[in-house]
Design a protein around this motif. Structure first.
Motif, PDB file in Angstrom:
ATOM      1  N   UNK A 110      40.927 -60.974  62.970  1.00 43.16           N
ATOM      2  CA  UNK A 110      39.885 -60.289  63.746  1.00 43.16           C
ATOM      3  C   UNK A 110      39.481 -58.981  63.070  1.00 43.16           C
ATOM      4  N   UNK A 111      40.466 -58.246  62.557  1.00 44.25           N
ATOM      5  CA  UNK A 111      40.155 -56.998  61.851  1.00 44.25           C
ATOM      6  C   UNK A 111      39.382 -57.285  60.564  1.00 44.25           C
ATOM      7  N   UNK A 112      39.759 -58.356  59.874  1.00 41.33           N
ATOM      8  CA  UNK A 112      39.037 -58.736  58.652  1.00 41.33           C
ATOM      9  C   UNK A 112      37.576 -59.041  58.934  1.00 41.33           C
ATOM     10  N   UNK A 113      37.316 -59.721  60.052  1.00 44.84           N
ATOM     11  CA  UNK A 113      35.926 -60.000  60.455  1.00 44.84           C
ATOM     12  C   UNK A 113      35.214 -58.696  60.794  1.00 44.84           C
ATOM     13  N   UNK A 114      35.874 -57.855  61.573  1.00 44.02           N
ATOM     14  CA  UNK A 114      35.269 -56.582  61.996  1.00 44.02           C
ATOM     15  C   UNK A 114      34.937 -55.696  60.806  1.00 44.02           C
ATOM     16  N   UNK A 115      35.800 -55.705  59.787  1.00 46.85           N
ATOM     17  CA  UNK A 115      35.618 -54.841  58.619  1.00 46.85           C
ATOM     18  C   UNK A 115      34.869 -55.528  57.472  1.00 46.85           C
ATOM     19  N   UNK A 116      34.458 -56.793  57.737  1.00 47.36           N
ATOM     20  CA  UNK A 116      33.741 -57.583  56.713  1.00 47.36           C
ATOM     21  C   UNK A 116      34.570 -57.691  55.429  1.00 47.36           C
ATOM     22  N   UNK A 117      35.820 -58.107  55.603  1.00 47.10           N
ATOM     23  CA  UNK A 117      36.731 -58.266  54.458  1.00 47.10           C
ATOM     24  C   UNK A 117      37.275 -59.689  54.457  1.00 47.10           C
ATOM     25  N   UNK A 118      36.512 -60.626  53.909  1.00 44.28           N
ATOM     26  CA  UNK A 118      36.943 -62.026  53.919  1.00 44.28           C
ATOM     27  C   UNK A 118      38.263 -62.252  53.197  1.00 44.28           C
ATOM     28  N   UNK A 119      38.571 -61.423  52.198  1.00 41.91           N
ATOM     29  CA  UNK A 119      39.838 -61.588  51.468  1.00 41.91           C
ATOM     30  C   UNK A 119      41.029 -61.299  52.384  1.00 41.91           C
ATOM     31  N   UNK A 120      40.835 -60.391  53.344  1.00 43.04           N
ATOM     32  CA  UNK A 120      41.889 -60.085  54.305  1.00 43.04           C
ATOM     33  C   UNK A 120      42.097 -61.261  55.262  1.00 43.04           C
ATOM     34  N   UNK A 121      41.007 -61.863  55.691  1.00 39.55           N
ATOM     35  CA  UNK A 121      41.080 -63.053  56.552  1.00 39.55           C
ATOM     36  C   UNK A 121      41.833 -64.172  55.833  1.00 39.55           C
ATOM     37  N   UNK A 122      41.481 -64.377  54.574  1.00 38.47           N
ATOM     38  CA  UNK A 122      42.098 -65.441  53.769  1.00 38.47           C
ATOM     39  C   UNK A 122      43.610 -65.212  53.625  1.00 38.47           C
TER      40      UNK A 122
END
Length: 387
Positions: free
Chosen positions: A248-260
């Motif tokens: 959720x934080x990765x989406x909020x911060x626009x960091x797809x690498x964090x989501x991955x």
């Protein structure tokens, strides 16, 4: 997989079974707040009130009012619980007790920081639901208290002797990942970003150990591994739950690498924690395979499996991982055949290793109106997007 049918299943279970159970049986119409110690059929078996479960129920019902439907009975339920907490839950300076008796008299001092975190979440959502600035102020002041306690969450009630073995626990940075987004409307943008980055660093760079491929429950204050009971402890459910917070934080911060990365860790942890003999996910494990101090280590708990379903679904939705979808199916099948009560609403919480019901309760000191309804809501929302 029929995502449309699944979305209906999760939505129906939430709105037709689980939420009505709590609305009908948990509200204390005489003294306010909620009963959480509920038998299989909803009968109250203990009237003590635990602050973190009171806060969780306020948050849950207020959140559904804010995001699903403006039902008056939901708002009334949340407000009465919030008013009970406001009046009795703290010492006057927003130090939140752990437990009260039915009338609201303190039973256990404010030693548990999760009383504070869930009070913050509760009043944050309640402020959105009502527009009441007083509720927002309680959330802000409590969040400020949390910030002062980060280095020593239990304060003067900490049982550990100072200086000998200083460990820090994963649960707090994990919950703060979620809390930061929960009260985003109450925090300044710069402060919010800083908060998020600190939480992400703690979870992904300190407690996740790439050399082990797993998340550990405790590390030294210097961020090192500790070869002790606490230092070897692994709680797969905690780690997997934290990964959907990070997604959720990765989406909020626009960091797809964090989501991955969060998706990859969630997959590692579900494989690590899965019981190949009886299915389900172990509660506690020892990273070196030693005997554990927690006698309940091999139990299968409701929240562990529900949080895993959320993480696997989000991992699939956000990254397209077929492996996540396969694991979701596997855990979904286990959950609906083992935790769902075929005769009464709400779900069982505690199974033995073989998947047999250990306790027939629907709520207690640790299980309240939170993981089941939140999990049903989260899965329903993701499945709606996948239809």
């Amino acid at each position: 997989m029929d995502f449309e049918q699944l979305a209906k299943q999760y939505k129906g279970e939430l709105l037709d079974n689980v939420l009505p159970f709590w609305l009908d049986f948990s509200q204390d119409k005489e003294y306010g707040g909620y009963f959480t110690c509920l038998e299989r059929d909803g009968r109250v078996f203990d009237t003590d009130k635990f602050i973190w479960l009171q806060g969780r129920e306020v948050w849950m019902v207020a959140m559904l009012y804010n995001k699903v439907e403006k039902r008056k009975e939901w708002l009334d339920c949340a407000v009465q619980g919030g008013e009970f907490l406001k009046k009795y839950g703290h010492d006057g300076d927003y130090n939140w007790y752990f437990a009260l008796d039915r009338q609201g008299r303190p039973l256990v001092e404010p030693y548990n920081i999760f009383s504070y975190t869930f009070a913050t979440m509760a009043f944050g959502q309640l402020s959105l639901a009502t527009g009441d600035a007083g509720y927002a102020e309680i959330a802000r002041k409590t969040f400020d208290k949390i910030q002062t306690k980060l280095d020593n969450p239990k304060g003067k009630w900490n049982k550990a002797y100072p200086g000998t073995r200083n460990l820090k626990n994963f649960a707090l940075p994990m919950i703060l990942c979620n809390l930061a987004l929960e009260i985003e409307h109450l925090l300044g943008e710069d402060y919010l970003k800083k908060c998020m980055e600190v939480c992400i660093h703690e979870v992904m760079d300190v407690f996740y150990r790439p050399e082990l491929g797993i998340v550990v429950e405790n590390v030294t204050v210097e961020g090192e591994l500790s070869d002790t009971f606490e230092g070897r402890s692994v709680n797969p459910g905690h780690a997997i739950e934290a990964m959907w917070f990070i997604m959720d934080l990765g989406v909020r911060l626009k960091r797809p690498e964090l989501v991955e990365k969060a998706k990859d860790i969630a997959l590692k942890m579900v494989k690590y924690g899965w019981d190949e003999k009886y299915d389900g996910i172990f509660y506690f494990m020892d990273r070196l395979g030693h005997p554990q101090q927690q006698l309940e280590w091999d139990q299968k708990l409701w929240w562990v499996h529900i949080e895993t379903m959320i993480s696997m679904l989000k991992g699939y939705q956000l990254t397209g991982s077929e492996e996540c979808l396969e694991w979701f199916k596997r855990v979904h099948d286990y959950v609906w055949t083992h935790f769902k009560d075929p005769e009464c609403p709400e779900w069982f919480g505690y199974l033995n290793r073989r998947g047999e019901v250990l306790l027939s309760l629907k709520g207690g000191k640790w299980k309240g109106c939170f993981h089941v309804p939140r999990g049903l809501y989260q899965c329903w929302q993701v499945l709606e997007k996948l239809k």
